[in-house]
Design a protein around this motif. Structure first.
Motif, PDB file in Angstrom:
ATOM      1  N   ALA A 213       0.852  -1.186   0.000  1.00 22.87           N
ATOM      2  CA  ALA A 213       0.000   0.000   0.000  1.00 22.87           C
ATOM      3  C   ALA A 213       0.891   1.241   0.000  1.00 22.87           C
ATOM      4  CB  ALA A 213      -0.907   0.003   1.224  1.00 22.87           C
ATOM      5  N   SER A 215       0.724   4.038   1.574  1.00 23.51           N
ATOM      6  CA  SER A 215       1.081   4.590   2.886  1.00 23.51           C
ATOM      7  C   SER A 215       2.100   3.715   3.612  1.00 23.51           C
ATOM      8  CB  SER A 215      -0.171   4.774   3.741  1.00 23.51           C
ATOM      9  OG  SER A 215      -0.969   3.604   3.686  1.00 23.51           O
ATOM     10  N   GLU A 216       2.044   2.413   3.375  1.00 24.97           N
ATOM     11  CA  GLU A 216       3.019   1.575   4.083  1.00 24.97           C
ATOM     12  C   GLU A 216       4.392   1.616   3.416  1.00 24.97           C
ATOM     13  OE1 GLU A 216       1.270  -2.246   4.562  1.00 24.97           O
ATOM     14  OE2 GLU A 216       1.346  -2.753   2.454  1.00 24.97           O
ATOM     15  N   LYS A 219       5.946   4.582   5.003  1.00 27.74           N
ATOM     16  CA  LYS A 219       6.350   4.245   6.366  1.00 27.74           C
ATOM     17  C   LYS A 219       7.612   3.371   6.364  1.00 27.74           C
ATOM     18  CE  LYS A 219       3.652   2.804  10.358  1.00 27.74           C
ATOM     19  NZ  LYS A 219       2.347   2.258  10.798  1.00 27.74           N
TER      20      LYS A 219
ATOM     21  N   SER B  65      -0.890   0.365   7.042  1.00 24.01           N
ATOM     22  CA  SER B  65      -1.280   1.708   7.444  1.00 24.01           C
ATOM     23  C   SER B  65      -2.126   2.313   6.329  1.00 24.01           C
ATOM     24  CB  SER B  65      -0.053   2.555   7.738  1.00 24.01           C
ATOM     25  OG  SER B  65       0.848   2.522   6.661  1.00 24.01           O
ATOM     26  N   THR B  66      -3.127   3.028   6.721  1.00 28.14           N
ATOM     27  CA  THR B  66      -4.025   3.646   5.759  1.00 28.14           C
ATOM     28  C   THR B  66      -4.556   4.926   6.377  1.00 28.14           C
ATOM     29  OG1 THR B  66      -6.225   3.462   4.769  1.00 28.14           O
ATOM     30  CG2 THR B  66      -5.785   2.053   6.659  1.00 28.14           C
ATOM     31  N   THR B  67      -4.921   5.862   5.562  1.00 27.54           N
ATOM     32  CA  THR B  67      -5.464   7.112   6.085  1.00 27.54           C
ATOM     33  C   THR B  67      -6.983   7.132   6.012  1.00 27.54           C
ATOM     34  OG1 THR B  67      -5.130   8.049   3.891  1.00 27.54           O
ATOM     35  CG2 THR B  67      -3.420   8.474   5.526  1.00 27.54           C
ATOM     36  N   GLU B 131      -7.604   0.732  -0.235  1.00 28.08           N
ATOM     37  CA  GLU B 131      -6.938   0.895   1.066  1.00 28.08           C
ATOM     38  C   GLU B 131      -7.966   0.917   2.203  1.00 28.08           C
ATOM     39  OE1 GLU B 131      -3.689   3.578   1.500  1.00 28.08           O
ATOM     40  OE2 GLU B 131      -2.557   2.647  -0.106  1.00 28.08           O
TER      41      GLU B 131
END
Lengths: 506, 506
Positions: A213, A215-216, A219, B65-67, B131
């Motif tokens: 993903a 966002s990961e 990170k 992780s996701t927003t 996501e």
């Protein structure tokens, strides 16, 4: 005044071996330290990277819980000259002076301080009989021989989930490696997300779960940075890209048929360049490193050769595969945002003439090519398959250790007789045909550690493989103790199970 | 009022399969949940085990992780009837009802609540395209078939550092296993610390670093407890104890020579019983479980047989190996603090007559012995080597799955036709001859998961190996995603590398 007897030891149980050290054998030269009374301080207090490293290294210094306390405080005091220097700006030198349980660690950057903390962690000893930690007086002045010390990890042939990758990065930091070359798209699968063409991942991944993903990834890049490891993503084009075809068959060359096992992007189609342009911009924005790797290796020539009767080829006056390949390489480099430099495999040097100001060449064919690459004015990264391919299970750590990428570069050294400035360093390459999370670590380790010492430590201290062996065995035990599943040091094939009961350094 | 269409599904992607479930396929039966808006609550707020599990499972529910956020809150509310029940008291049943993103989890004990959280974690799905996490309406009523569901890990033939052991325990909790049988002393090495005889570890360990510390054993037992896993230590006597000889040659039988590769303790010497007495008391105090395992298997008969002319044998009127063995077994059990029950390997049943009130027999020879053991009134743990020895690499997961320890126990069932009450459960045995941290996980997993489902799930849901296979493949992918290095589901030999590029469920 404290009088110390300073003796130069033949060996220091640190991997990779520091450039220079003195260690005291005198009376009172070893001090008991305790987790409860050991402080981490300094560094100006404003570096979050350093603050996180203090947390992390407290557990690494003191892996065994003990109730022992000491009367005297001890600790490490860090001095960093330029705490704002970015990762990738290079200065990883540090000095370490340990006297009476107190270590003074000096570095120009936090990245150098990280290396010094790692060295210090390998000097803390634990005695199970007394349940006590000790630290011996020593002085170390250290820094890397090469700026680029990496591991290629192939996440296209098998998917490697982030817990696997994080543990790789942890172990890389133990070996003072600083580049994770993340091979993110392949013929076989496409785990890489896209914000402009999500269908690439949607139809290209192995399965619904074997994806990253956005966002990961962000990170994870941050996770690696905190350990002093740069992440350089690779998006291999125009070959090794067949998984793109699942969602975008229209950008593939027709010469080898629309269902060839290995296809190639079609440089003659405008759609190809439109998609590549938006996609590379998307990805370049997601990663922070200056470098972007665009592959360019092993283009299946049949896919292109049979297309030379097409109008595009004629219009450009192209008559050979190399004409078209040179065109592709130059145009794709031009697509990349100007802040990025581009790494390409050595076909881009052999069969094309990209701009040396923007392109770094990664050598994977014969190592003798390195000389030609550098003589032609290109920066080079060494990973010759005869020495540094970790998927070659029969290549021993000794072979990996004995290879020096600077061999054969006589006359290309800099004015001080140092290594050729255009030789950035090297990488061990973990191609993923037979590697998934179940066998990744023992295939990578401990052999990658041999490459790590070759790239970090001075030539004169690393000439003798036999001298290195006891330290490498000890480093394997250290990796196991820290939860890294390194394979046996000596086995005729990498990742072989232990044949009998035995010690960690057997 | 919310109207739900309830449909019984053929399968549920949970391993091990719950005893009973209903899952809704109706409209609106799947709800988007987000890490930010998902709460863990209930359980009376006074259980530290549950509070820690809430922390842990937040990361396990939401690994990416996701927003993404959602308008509606969701979460799990836990009700525990008896939050003070000790681990080992057995009740691991739970029920789970999920409606509109809210899960109600009911259990008699926190240990049952842990099992329910694990089930819930396997029901949370993530879509990489959007996501987003989703949770589907479902109801589950579940509980274990057997109380004792374990893994034996041999830390004598190779040392397994605590990071390896902690990851084993993590994965055991994912598979709802609850016993780690920790084989801590062997012929080859002695990593176990002692507060009364530190020289045993000092001279018996493989090396200075391949040892456990007392304080870290305590911490590890607590770590396992927080995951619902009991730790049962094994100190194998009088055979498989040759490493004791490094520091205490005086307690060894002389019949086979003082340097026999495999020695045996001498039951005829007073020193033997003095040392065993103080040592077993020391160890029993360090571990909290009711059970202590004292081995008693494979005593090298030559060490004793040649001693029968000794005064002691004559004085006791012993004429056979079995006479002496029976004497040893009974006396060593009597040495153990009365709060402990003792597990012994099945030689202790075949060749001796220990007290069934205090002794549990672990079957490792032919599985047909189980019937005799139970018929004689002993509690039994099944781990027949033909089925459940993980070091037998050619034993497939199908073979492990198809073996049912209750087969052959007709007539020994309890009054309700349930499994024989004396059959406590079973263990997969990971003997360590060719297993060290580098290859431990793919040797254990995924085959141990097959044993875990056999021991947890009802017989009628686990009759068909083919039905189980897709779920086991999915569970392997889940293990990899959580950082557990499980091997391929189908390979002719365990821990084989993947032969080609492929999916995690290949």
């Amino acid at each position: 005044m404290l009088l110390l007897i300073i003796i130069i030891k033949c060996s220091l149980a640190v991997w990779p071996i520091p450039a220079r050290w003195w260690s005291s054998e005198g009376r009172n030269a070893t001090v008991v330290v305790s987790p409860q009374d050991f402080s981490f301080s300094g560094g100006g207090g404003k570096s979050r990277v350093l603050a996180a490293a203090f947390e992390r290294y407290r557990d690494i210094f003191f892996p065994h819980s003990t109730t022992t306390t000491t009367a005297d405080p001890a600790g490490v005091v860090v001095e960093v000259a330029d705490p704002d220097a970015e990762l990738g700006d290079g200065d990883e030198r540090y000095s370490l002076r340990i006297v009476g349980g107190w270590a003074r660690l000096r570095a120009a950057t936090v990245w150098g301080a990280l290396r010094g903390l790692e060295t210090l962690s390998q000097l803390v000893e634990f005695d199970f009989g007394t349940e006590r930690y000790t630290l011996r007086d020593a002085s170390i002045v250290d820094g890397p021989r090469f700026a680029h010390r990496g591991l290629l990890i192939d996440c296209g042939r098998h998917f490697e989930p982030l817990p696997s990758l994080r543990r790789l990065v942890d172990a890389m930091a133990y070996a003072k490696l600083n580049v994770l070359h993340w091979h993110l798209t392949e013929d076989e699968s496409f785990p890489m997300p896209s914000r402009v063409h999500p269908e690439l991942q949607g139809k290209g991944a192995w399965s619904a779960g074997e994806k990253y993903a956005v966002s990961e990834i962000r990170k994870f890049v941050e996770y690696a940075k905190y350990r002093g490891v740069r992440v350089i993503p690779e998006f291999d084009v125009p070959g090794h890209a067949t998984s793109w075809r699942n969602s975008h068959p229209e950008i593939f060359a027709s010469g080898c048929g629309s269902d060839a096992k290995r296809g190639a992007l079609d440089p003659g189609k405008n759609e190809t360049w439109v998609l590549l342009g938006s996609q590379l911009a998307d990805w370049a924005a997601l990663f922070s490193d200056k470098f972007l790797h665009l592959g360019s290796d092993e283009v299946p020539s049949s896919c292109w050769n049979n297309s030379f009767d097409l109008e595009f080829m004629k219009s450009q006056n192209f008559s050979t595969f190399e004409d078209l390949y040179d065109y592709f390489v130059k145009r794709v480099v031009d697509l990349v945002p100007s802040r990025n430099h581009v790494i390409l495999w050595d076909e881009a040097f052999q069969d094309a003439t990209p701009d040396p100001a923007r392109v770094v060449v990664q050598n994977w064919h014969d190592a003798t090519l390195l000389r030609d690459i550098i003589a032609a004015g290109y920066r080079a990264v060494a990973s010759p398959n005869a020495y540094w391919y970790l998927d070659h299970l029969a290549t021993s750590w000794e072979t990996m250790y004995a290879f020096d990428p600077a061999d054969g570069l006589d006359g290309l050294d800099d004015d001080d007789g140092e290594d050729a400035p255009l030789l950035l360093g090297g990488e061990g390459c973990m191609w993923g045909e037979t590697v998934d999370p179940s066998d990744l670590e023992p295939t990578v380790w401990p052999r990658l550690a041999a490459i790590a010492e070759r790239l970090w430590s001075p030539r004169n201290l690393t000439a003798d493989t036999q001298m290195a062996e006891p330290r490498l065995r000890a480093f394997r035990c250290l990796l196991l103790a820290r939860g890294v599943r390194a394979g046996l040091v000596n086995s005729s094939l990498a990742r072989s199970p232990p044949p009998n009961p035995g010690r960690c350094d057997q």
